[in-house]
Design a protein around this motif. Structure first.
Motif, PDB file in Angstrom:
ATOM      1  N   ALA A 104       0.815  -1.221   0.000  1.00  0.00           N
ATOM      2  CA  ALA A 104       0.000   0.000   0.000  1.00  0.00           C
ATOM      3  C   ALA A 104       0.849   1.272   0.000  1.00  0.00           C
ATOM      4  O   ALA A 104       0.450   2.286  -0.580  1.00  0.00           O
ATOM      5  N   ALA A 105       2.027   1.219   0.629  1.00  0.00           N
ATOM      6  CA  ALA A 105       2.835   2.428   0.830  1.00  0.00           C
ATOM      7  C   ALA A 105       3.151   3.185  -0.453  1.00  0.00           C
ATOM      8  O   ALA A 105       2.897   4.396  -0.525  1.00  0.00           O
ATOM      9  N   PRO A 106       3.693   2.541  -1.503  1.00  0.00           N
ATOM     10  CA  PRO A 106       3.999   3.331  -2.704  1.00  0.00           C
ATOM     11  C   PRO A 106       2.750   3.868  -3.396  1.00  0.00           C
ATOM     12  O   PRO A 106       2.775   4.946  -3.998  1.00  0.00           O
ATOM     13  N   ARG A 107       1.650   3.133  -3.277  1.00  0.00           N
ATOM     14  CA  ARG A 107       0.409   3.614  -3.887  1.00  0.00           C
ATOM     15  C   ARG A 107      -0.124   4.841  -3.144  1.00  0.00           C
ATOM     16  O   ARG A 107      -0.586   5.801  -3.757  1.00  0.00           O
ATOM     17  N   ILE A 108      -0.041   4.780  -1.821  1.00  0.00           N
ATOM     18  CA  ILE A 108      -0.472   5.928  -1.021  1.00  0.00           C
ATOM     19  C   ILE A 108       0.454   7.112  -1.282  1.00  0.00           C
ATOM     20  O   ILE A 108      -0.001   8.247  -1.464  1.00  0.00           O
ATOM     21  N   ALA A 109       1.768   6.848  -1.323  1.00  0.00           N
ATOM     22  CA  ALA A 109       2.734   7.920  -1.596  1.00  0.00           C
ATOM     23  C   ALA A 109       2.463   8.540  -2.961  1.00  0.00           C
ATOM     24  O   ALA A 109       2.516   9.768  -3.116  1.00  0.00           O
ATOM     25  N   SER A 110       2.154   7.708  -3.939  1.00  0.00           N
ATOM     26  CA  SER A 110       1.845   8.212  -5.281  1.00  0.00           C
ATOM     27  C   SER A 110       0.583   9.068  -5.259  1.00  0.00           C
ATOM     28  O   SER A 110       0.532  10.135  -5.877  1.00  0.00           O
ATOM     29  N   ALA A 111      -0.435   8.600  -4.537  1.00  0.00           N
ATOM     30  CA  ALA A 111      -1.686   9.367  -4.445  1.00  0.00           C
ATOM     31  C   ALA A 111      -1.451  10.697  -3.744  1.00  0.00           C
ATOM     32  O   ALA A 111      -1.974  11.740  -4.170  1.00  0.00           O
ATOM     33  N   LEU A 112      -0.637  10.693  -2.674  1.00  0.00           N
ATOM     34  CA  LEU A 112      -0.331  11.941  -1.975  1.00  0.00           C
ATOM     35  C   LEU A 112       0.457  12.894  -2.874  1.00  0.00           C
ATOM     36  O   LEU A 112       0.203  14.099  -2.884  1.00  0.00           O
ATOM     37  N   ALA A 113       1.410  12.339  -3.630  1.00  0.00           N
ATOM     38  CA  ALA A 113       2.185  13.167  -4.558  1.00  0.00           C
ATOM     39  C   ALA A 113       1.273  13.754  -5.631  1.00  0.00           C
ATOM     40  O   ALA A 113       1.423  14.923  -6.014  1.00  0.00           O
ATOM     41  N   GLN A 114       0.325  12.955  -6.105  1.00  0.00           N
ATOM     42  CA  GLN A 114      -0.623  13.445  -7.117  1.00  0.00           C
ATOM     43  C   GLN A 114      -1.487  14.559  -6.542  1.00  0.00           C
ATOM     44  O   GLN A 114      -1.753  15.559  -7.217  1.00  0.00           O
ATOM     45  N   GLN A 115      -1.915  14.396  -5.282  1.00  0.00           N
ATOM     46  CA  GLN A 115      -2.694  15.455  -4.638  1.00  0.00           C
ATOM     47  C   GLN A 115      -1.884  16.746  -4.540  1.00  0.00           C
ATOM     48  O   GLN A 115      -2.400  17.836  -4.806  1.00  0.00           O
ATOM     49  N   LYS A 116      -0.603  16.618  -4.162  1.00  0.00           N
ATOM     50  CA  LYS A 116       0.249  17.808  -4.077  1.00  0.00           C
ATOM     51  C   LYS A 116       0.419  18.444  -5.446  1.00  0.00           C
ATOM     52  O   LYS A 116       0.376  19.666  -5.588  1.00  0.00           O
ATOM     53  N   GLN A 117       0.618  17.608  -6.466  1.00  0.00           N
ATOM     54  CA  GLN A 117       0.782  18.135  -7.824  1.00  0.00           C
ATOM     55  C   GLN A 117      -0.500  18.824  -8.280  1.00  0.00           C
ATOM     56  O   GLN A 117      -0.456  19.929  -8.839  1.00  0.00           O
ATOM     57  N   ASP A 118      -1.649  18.191  -8.035  1.00  0.00           N
ATOM     58  CA  ASP A 118      -2.926  18.793  -8.416  1.00  0.00           C
ATOM     59  C   ASP A 118      -3.121  20.132  -7.702  1.00  0.00           C
ATOM     60  O   ASP A 118      -3.574  21.109  -8.301  1.00  0.00           O
ATOM     61  N   SER A 119      -2.771  20.156  -6.418  1.00  0.00           N
ATOM     62  CA  SER A 119      -2.904  21.390  -5.641  1.00  0.00           C
ATOM     63  C   SER A 119      -1.974  22.470  -6.186  1.00  0.00           C
ATOM     64  O   SER A 119      -2.375  23.635  -6.324  1.00  0.00           O
ATOM     65  N   ALA A 120      -0.736  22.084  -6.522  1.00  0.00           N
ATOM     66  CA  ALA A 120       0.218  23.043  -7.075  1.00  0.00           C
ATOM     67  C   ALA A 120      -0.263  23.565  -8.421  1.00  0.00           C
ATOM     68  O   ALA A 120      -0.150  24.765  -8.713  1.00  0.00           O
ATOM     69  N   GLU A 121      -0.806  22.674  -9.251  1.00  0.00           N
ATOM     70  CA  GLU A 121      -1.326  23.096 -10.564  1.00  0.00           C
ATOM     71  C   GLU A 121      -2.502  24.041 -10.399  1.00  0.00           C
ATOM     72  O   GLU A 121      -2.610  25.040 -11.103  1.00  0.00           O
ATOM     73  N   LYS A 122      -3.387  23.739  -9.439  1.00  0.00           N
ATOM     74  CA  LYS A 122      -4.532  24.616  -9.181  1.00  0.00           C
ATOM     75  C   LYS A 122      -4.044  25.984  -8.702  1.00  0.00           C
ATOM     76  O   LYS A 122      -4.537  27.020  -9.148  1.00  0.00           O
ATOM     77  N   THR A 123      -3.050  25.972  -7.820  1.00  0.00           N
ATOM     78  CA  THR A 123      -2.490  27.231  -7.333  1.00  0.00           C
ATOM     79  C   THR A 123      -1.886  28.022  -8.487  1.00  0.00           C
ATOM     80  O   THR A 123      -2.077  29.239  -8.586  1.00  0.00           O
ATOM     81  N   LEU A 124      -1.165  27.336  -9.371  1.00  0.00           N
ATOM     82  CA  LEU A 124      -0.559  27.998 -10.531  1.00  0.00           C
ATOM     83  C   LEU A 124      -1.636  28.609 -11.425  1.00  0.00           C
ATOM     84  O   LEU A 124      -1.510  29.757 -11.860  1.00  0.00           O
ATOM     85  N   VAL A 125      -2.708  27.866 -11.676  1.00  0.00           N
ATOM     86  CA  VAL A 125      -3.808  28.386 -12.502  1.00  0.00           C
ATOM     87  C   VAL A 125      -4.429  29.609 -11.828  1.00  0.00           C
ATOM     88  O   VAL A 125      -4.693  30.624 -12.478  1.00  0.00           O
ATOM     89  N   ASP A 126      -4.620  29.521 -10.505  1.00  0.00           N
ATOM     90  CA  ASP A 126      -5.192  30.652  -9.769  1.00  0.00           C
ATOM     91  C   ASP A 126      -4.279  31.881  -9.854  1.00  0.00           C
ATOM     92  O   ASP A 126      -4.746  33.005 -10.042  1.00  0.00           O
ATOM     93  N   VAL A 127      -2.965  31.651  -9.715  1.00  0.00           N
ATOM     94  CA  VAL A 127      -2.009  32.756  -9.797  1.00  0.00           C
ATOM     95  C   VAL A 127      -2.018  33.359 -11.199  1.00  0.00           C
ATOM     96  O   VAL A 127      -1.980  34.586 -11.365  1.00  0.00           O
ATOM     97  N   GLN A 128      -2.075  32.497 -12.223  1.00  0.00           N
ATOM     98  CA  GLN A 128      -2.125  33.003 -13.602  1.00  0.00           C
ATOM     99  C   GLN A 128      -3.394  33.825 -13.840  1.00  0.00           C
ATOM    100  O   GLN A 128      -3.339  34.882 -14.465  1.00  0.00           O
TER     101      GLN A 128
END
Length: 175
Positions: free
Chosen positions: A93-117
């Motif tokens: 489960a660990a790498p899958r959870i880590a991947s999901a958490l990384a994806q959440q961070k990436q999605d959040s960063a992308e949303k922040t970037l879109v908001d900033v733009q």
């Protein structure tokens, strides 16, 4: 399976990092198998009062992401085989959870970037409008000053027409 609340925890509890058995496992990264929960003061009871507990860290690259926790209604309800199986499940489960958490961070960063733009575009639009307003005010000021000069010239021409003293003044004023 068809219940809309099937994934909802009935009576959730919050375990502070480092508190309780699960919190201790999260803090230390070490699995714990407690044969008799009645003798462990760290046990935090919930709607299911277990008698034994198996808590295994879900760790990825040295970071504990969560804890796989299971309680049993029997004293000494978990074996070494159960702990090995839970450890294997946590490792899967660990790498899958880590991947999901990384994806959440990436999605959040992308949303922040879109908001900033979007905010940057909004500010650029506002600056563009302010520049146009400033140019409009400048042009209006220049037109006003030019109008004042023309008014003075036209006033003098009107006065000169009323009393043309020189013979060619009338002709120059006509032009």
């Amino acid at each position: 399976i068809k219940s809309p609340n099937r994934h909802k925890i009935k009576d959730p509890i919050v375990i502070v990092y480092g508190d309780g058995i699960v919190g201790t496992v999260a803090a230390t990264g070490n699995a714990e198998c407690i044969g008799d929960l009645r003798s462990d003061p760290r046990y935090i009871p919930d709607q299911f009062a277990g008698k034994s507990d198996l808590a295994v860290p879900i760790a990825f690259e040295g970071n504990v992401l969560g804890v796989l926790d299971s309680e049993c209604s029997r004293l000494h309800g978990f074996t070494a085989t159960d702990e090995a199986m839970a450890t294997s499940v946590a490792a899967i489960a660990a790498p899958r959870i880590a991947s999901a958490l990384a994806q959440q961070k990436q999605d959040s960063a992308e949303k922040t970037l879109v908001d900033v733009q979007k905010e940057s575009e909004r500010r650029e639009d506002l600056l563009r409008v302010q520049r146009h307003e400033s140019l409009g005010l400048l042009a209006g000021g220049i037109a006003h000053d030019f109008n004042n000069l023309l008014t003075a010239i036209l006033g003098n021409i009107c006065l000169a027409r009323e009393d043309p003293t020189a013979p060619d003044t009338s002709e120059l004023l006509e032009e």
